[in-house]
Design a protein around this motif. Structure first.
Motif, PDB file in Angstrom:
ATOM      1  N   THR B  23       0.571  -1.300  -0.054  1.00 23.68           N
ATOM      2  CA  THR B  23      -0.054   0.123   0.078  1.00 23.68           C
ATOM      3  C   THR B  23       0.893   1.318   0.046  1.00 23.68           C
ATOM      4  N   CYS B  24       0.842   2.105  -0.662  1.00 20.80           N
ATOM      5  CA  CYS B  24       1.237   3.441  -1.036  1.00 20.80           C
ATOM      6  C   CYS B  24       1.048   4.549  -0.702  1.00 20.80           C
ATOM      7  N   LEU B  25       1.452   6.102  -0.316  1.00 17.71           N
ATOM      8  CA  LEU B  25       1.509   6.442  -0.008  1.00 17.71           C
ATOM      9  C   LEU B  25       1.736   7.902  -1.546  1.00 17.71           C
ATOM     10  N   ILE B  26       0.432   8.410  -1.392  1.00 17.89           N
ATOM     11  CA  ILE B  26       0.260   8.525  -3.720  1.00 17.89           C
ATOM     12  C   ILE B  26       0.704  10.171  -3.129  1.00 17.89           C
ATOM     13  N   TYR B  27       1.025  11.162  -3.668  1.00 23.24           N
ATOM     14  CA  TYR B  27       1.100  12.602  -3.944  1.00 23.24           C
ATOM     15  C   TYR B  27       0.440  13.200  -5.285  1.00 23.24           C
ATOM     16  N   ILE B  28      -0.567  13.775  -4.410  1.00 27.92           N
ATOM     17  CA  ILE B  28      -1.674  13.970  -5.314  1.00 27.92           C
ATOM     18  C   ILE B  28      -1.337  15.902  -6.105  1.00 27.92           C
ATOM     19  N   ASP B  29      -1.296  16.540  -7.155  1.00 29.33           N
ATOM     20  CA  ASP B  29      -1.270  17.346  -7.884  1.00 29.33           C
ATOM     21  C   ASP B  29      -2.533  18.191  -7.720  1.00 29.33           C
ATOM     22  N   ARG B  30      -3.198  17.790  -8.097  1.00 28.70           N
ATOM     23  CA  ARG B  30      -4.808  18.460  -8.569  1.00 28.70           C
ATOM     24  C   ARG B  30      -5.370  17.887  -7.598  1.00 28.70           C
ATOM     25  N   HIS B  31      -6.433  18.645  -7.211  1.00 32.34           N
ATOM     26  CA  HIS B  31      -7.806  18.539  -6.725  1.00 32.34           C
ATOM     27  C   HIS B  31      -8.967  19.013  -7.434  1.00 32.34           C
ATOM     28  N   LEU B  32     -10.326  18.508  -7.543  1.00 31.63           N
ATOM     29  CA  LEU B  32     -11.598  19.416  -8.010  1.00 31.63           C
ATOM     30  C   LEU B  32     -12.298  18.371  -6.810  1.00 31.63           C
ATOM     31  N   VAL B  33     -13.387  19.245  -6.690  1.00 29.91           N
ATOM     32  CA  VAL B  33     -14.004  19.577  -5.303  1.00 29.91           C
ATOM     33  C   VAL B  33     -15.355  20.076  -6.143  1.00 29.91           C
ATOM     34  N   HIS B  34     -16.490  19.135  -5.842  1.00 28.69           N
ATOM     35  CA  HIS B  34     -17.744  19.877  -6.091  1.00 28.69           C
ATOM     36  C   HIS B  34     -18.632  20.140  -5.474  1.00 28.69           C
ATOM     37  N   GLU B  35     -20.422  19.946  -5.256  1.00 23.66           N
ATOM     38  CA  GLU B  35     -21.245  20.005  -3.919  1.00 23.66           C
ATOM     39  C   GLU B  35     -21.588  18.720  -3.539  1.00 23.66           C
ATOM     40  N   VAL B  36     -21.744  17.757  -3.927  1.00 19.76           N
ATOM     41  CA  VAL B  36     -22.418  16.572  -3.601  1.00 19.76           C
ATOM     42  C   VAL B  36     -21.514  15.876  -2.532  1.00 19.76           C
ATOM     43  N   THR B  37     -19.797  15.595  -3.008  1.00 18.84           N
ATOM     44  CA  THR B  37     -19.588  14.452  -1.900  1.00 18.84           C
ATOM     45  C   THR B  37     -18.586  14.793  -0.838  1.00 18.84           C
ATOM     46  N   SER B  38     -18.302  16.695  -0.915  1.00 19.23           N
ATOM     47  CA  SER B  38     -17.686  17.215  -0.043  1.00 19.23           C
ATOM     48  C   SER B  38     -18.336  17.599   1.263  1.00 19.23           C
ATOM     49  N   ALA B  39     -18.950  18.003   1.878  1.00 18.77           N
ATOM     50  CA  ALA B  39     -19.686  18.702   2.210  1.00 18.77           C
ATOM     51  C   ALA B  39     -19.017  17.643   3.750  1.00 18.77           C
ATOM     52  N   GLN B  40     -19.342  16.442   3.960  1.00 18.64           N
ATOM     53  CA  GLN B  40     -18.724  15.919   5.203  1.00 18.64           C
ATOM     54  C   GLN B  40     -17.400  15.588   4.923  1.00 18.64           C
ATOM     55  N   ALA B  41     -16.666  15.916   4.462  1.00 15.24           N
ATOM     56  CA  ALA B  41     -15.165  15.820   4.271  1.00 15.24           C
ATOM     57  C   ALA B  41     -14.475  17.289   5.073  1.00 15.24           C
ATOM     58  N   PHE B  42     -15.512  17.955   5.039  1.00 18.06           N
ATOM     59  CA  PHE B  42     -15.109  19.391   5.352  1.00 18.06           C
ATOM     60  C   PHE B  42     -15.647  19.900   7.127  1.00 18.06           C
ATOM     61  N   SER B  43     -16.961  19.035   7.177  1.00 16.51           N
ATOM     62  CA  SER B  43     -17.016  18.792   9.111  1.00 16.51           C
ATOM     63  C   SER B  43     -16.329  18.023   9.546  1.00 16.51           C
ATOM     64  N   GLY B  44     -15.560  17.308   8.041  1.00 17.31           N
ATOM     65  CA  GLY B  44     -14.253  16.133   9.631  1.00 17.31           C
ATOM     66  C   GLY B  44     -13.031  16.670   9.950  1.00 17.31           C
ATOM     67  N   LEU B  45     -12.439  17.827   8.742  1.00 17.18           N
ATOM     68  CA  LEU B  45     -11.530  18.658   9.065  1.00 17.18           C
ATOM     69  C   LEU B  45     -12.266  19.178  10.538  1.00 17.18           C
ATOM     70  N   ARG B  46     -12.978  20.322  10.280  1.00 15.23           N
ATOM     71  CA  ARG B  46     -13.843  21.107  11.228  1.00 15.23           C
ATOM     72  C   ARG B  46     -13.574  20.182  12.396  1.00 15.23           C
ATOM     73  N   HIS B  47     -13.997  19.016  12.382  1.00 16.95           N
ATOM     74  CA  HIS B  47     -14.264  18.190  13.369  1.00 16.95           C
ATOM     75  C   HIS B  47     -12.711  18.105  14.414  1.00 16.95           C
ATOM     76  N   ASN B  48     -11.927  17.434  13.326  1.00 19.28           N
ATOM     77  CA  ASN B  48     -10.563  17.575  13.738  1.00 19.28           C
ATOM     78  C   ASN B  48      -9.986  18.294  14.097  1.00 19.28           C
TER      79      ASN B  48
END
Ligand code: SF4
Lengths: 205, 469
Positions: B23-48
């Protein structure tokens, strides 16, 4: 994330191939900004009639499977969209383990991140397990993650494959982000060398 | 070093660390975000109490929920509105660039990435959306991720991955006239099956692929996911560089030169190993339509609806039987006799300017059939503007098409654009799943030119009989 070491329960048989994520959780449930409560939308189109009443023929509406913790499905389960809502809905309903001959890559990863175990077995084994699952609430399945063995109601043991890292995270309920952030120094030095070699990687603006 | 594929090269260049099991840790150069799959990710960041590691590598846009009617009226659906408002406030709070509904650059996430020059060869691109595969057209390793992974990327700019296998799809010879990238990608899936690419990254090779425009390559790679693949790739070439040069977020000056020099090394080495090779003869590919509820249920328009009994195993027979019932079709019916009610032109598969030009070419001076209602949803505000400047919008409106504002629209019907039960649609989108375009709706996937032909005749039609393309 919830750890999973052992699991025993009833398995709902859903012998359909290409069960896609639109089927698992349709679009009207994607407008939520929370991860919770999606179990009610699980398999919406098959589970409910158009007037909103239960379709008694659908497997999860049959008395024996209302508390199923396993699901046995056809090939290519979870294909289609990346919506993690599919994993959230299954988990919220109470399904912790899905058995199929193959899974889509994205769904596979999503499920493990939510404390679910996905087991890949050859199609003939899946067919046998499906037939046993049809016996309903007396047919108990159990899984032991440490030894990677699924025991069927008839006592047959099925050994399954799993990446060590996924197994480790699931057994211990680890937060992958916290694990990764422990590698902060490694990430920073990777970043440093990649921006030195490829300054174009930073977006222009 | 031994011979490597394009995928091997991009992968190797992004490995940050490796676990004992591979299993590898891969660097990500570009990340695109839209409204349907991101809200829970942002709240996860906030929560932690976590920050975004490099906000400048993330670009956000609203696309799935947005109405395609007049934007100045706001959004009626309170849930859609909440989701969009949440993205707006999350991106503001965490310092991520965001294209809002009224920004001319707003559009479908996979259209705007390339359009802005945000997507670049040799980069890793992710988005909480399976059609991220689209960006592979640039020789970027691009794939969809779930929301937990969105959060992982925001927090660490990395992703935990196991390396996929290499698969080559080789198209020999040239495509025939009237046959497009959409026909090609559907023909490939019909051959490999929807699970044929599972666990693999596909590299598309051959003359027919290099002949495709960048837009055609995006259509092709867009549907790699429909073949089950983790990602699709086309090696970058002069067409790729020409497309990107001068785009707002593409490298400039000396950076551009250094980038191009590097990008030219991004091709598979002679003798590189592929775990699976699939070969198709371009000359055998005709315009394709789907008849069932899986993208692999695709046949040349000259064919007829198959008999479920003709499939080899019982699982496929059951699936085909269910498909035909859902689609309201009878085995043996000629595909070009199937009447349609709706036409949808748009989506990240076929919502770009060349797609709209192809439609205009077929319908210019004609009217859509009385029984049909047809809509065109440009993939972005910039595509819409260009189509209006080129006179394409006028041609389409004169033919009877409804000319809409950009977004995902009836590709999945999260906004008000939806099929009614049993309505039959000729669609340029990518998924014909049950209920995808609306509960009970029946979707036939095809190219923009084929959808245009269907709009005019009111039934599935071989576009080659209508224009000398
Ligand atoms: S256009 Fe369709 S497939 Fe593409 S991102 Fe939007 S909903 Fe997904």
């Amino acid at each position: 994330m919830k750890a999973l070491k052992e699991l025993t329960g009833v398995a709902a048989p859903l012998p359909m191939m290409n069960v896609d994520t639109d089927m698992i959780i349709p679009k009207q449930y994607l407008k939520t900004i929370s991860r919770d409560g999606l179990g009610k939308g699980l398999f919406h189109a098959m589970r409910y009639h158009d007037d909103g009443t239960d379709n008694p023929d659908f497997v999860l509406n049959r008395e024996a499977y209302k508390n199923a913790s396993f699901l046995i499905a056809g090939d290519n389960f979870g294909c289609g969209s990346s919506r993690e809502h599919a994993a959230w809905a299954l988990e919220d309903f109470g399904i912790r383990c899905v058995i199929a001959s193959s899974f889509s890559d994205i769904f596979y990863n999503n499920a493990f991140k939510n404390g679910m175990l996905l087991i890949k077995l050859p199609q003939d084994a899946v067919d046998t397990l499906t037939a046993q699952a049809e016996y309903g609430s007396n047919a108990k399945f159990s899984v032991d993650l440490e030894s990677q063995i699924l025991t069927a109601p008839d006592g047959t043991e099925h050994k399954f494959e799993l990446d060590e890292f996924k197994k480790h995270c699931l057994l211990n309920g680890l937060d992958e982000i916290a694990l990764t952030l422990e590698k902060e120094n490694t990430i920073a030095s990777f970043e440093k060398s990649s921006t030195q070699n490829h300054s174009w990687l930073t977006p222009a603006n | 070093m031994s011979a490597r594929t394009l995928y091997d090269k991009i992968w190797d260049a992004h490995v940050v660390s490796t676990e004992p099991d591979g299993t590898c840790l891969i660097y990500i150069d570009r990340h695109l975000v839209h409204e349907v799959t991101s809200a829970q990710a942002f709240s996860g960041l906030r929560h932690n109490n976590r920050q975004i590691r490099r906000p400048e590598l993330t670009l956000a846009v609203v696309d799935h929920n947005i109405p395609t009617s007049d934007r100045s009226q706001g959004i009626d659906d309170p849930e859609s509105k909440l989701q969009i408002d949440t993205l707006r406030s999350n991106t503001a709070e965490f310092g991520v660039e965001y294209f809002d509904a009224t920004d001319v650059r707003q559009g479908i996430v996979h259209i705007i990435g390339p359009e802005q020059g945000f997507t670049l060869p040799g980069t890793t691109v992710v988005c909480g959306d399976s059609h991220t595969a689209t960006h592979g057209a640039f020789g970027a390793l691009a794939h969809g991720i779930g929301t937990s992974e969105v959060e992982h990327v925001l927090a660490s700019q990395t992703l935990l991955q196991t390396k996929s296998k290499n698969m080559q799809v080789l198209i020999k010879g040239k495509l025939q006239k009237g046959v497009t990238a959409k026909d090609l990608t559907l023909a490939i899936i019909a051959k490999t099956g929807t699970a044929g690419g599972t666990g693999h990254v596909i590299e598309y090779c051959g003359e027919a692929i290099s002949d495709l425009s960048m837009e055609g390559r995006m259509t092709l790679c867009n549907m790699a996911i429909e073949g089950g693949a983790r990602a699709g790739l086309v090696a970058p070439d002069e067409k790729t560089f020409a497309y990107l040069k001068g785009r707002p977020k593409a490298p400039k000056g000396a950076d551009w030169d250094a980038a191009v020099e590097y990008w030219k090394t991004l091709k598979s080495d002679e003798g590189a190993h592929y775990d699976q090779i699939v070969i198709l003869e371009a000359k055998d590919i005709a315009p394709v339509v789907t008849w069932g509820t899986s993208p692999e249920d695709a046949l040349p328009i000259t064919g007829s609806v198959p008999d479920p009994q003709s499939f080899e195993d019982e699982h496929k027979q059951a699936a085909a039987k269910r498909s035909l019932e859902y689609m309201g079709l009878t085995a043996g019916t000629s595909l070009d006799e199937i009447e349609i009610d709706k036409v949808f032109i748009g989506s990240c598969t076929n919502g770009r300017i060349e797609d709209l030009r192809a439609v205009a070419k077929v319908v210019e001076g004609k009217k859509i059939a009385d029984r049909v209602s047809a809509m065109v949803v440009p993939g972005s505000g910039l595509v819409k503007k260009q189509a209006e400047e080129e006179g394409i919008a006028d041609i389409l409106i004169a033919a009877g098409f409804d000319w809409r504002e950009p977004g995902c629209s009836m590709c999945l019907g999260m906004n008000p654009d939806r099929l009614k039960p049993q309505e039959r649609c000729a669609s340029t989108s990518n998924r014909n799943f049950e209920g995808r375009q609306g509960h009970g709706g029946r979707t036939h996937l095809m190219s923009p030119a084929m959808a245009a032909a269907a709009a005019v005749t009111g039934k599935l039609t071989d576009v080659r009989t209508m224009v000398d393309s």
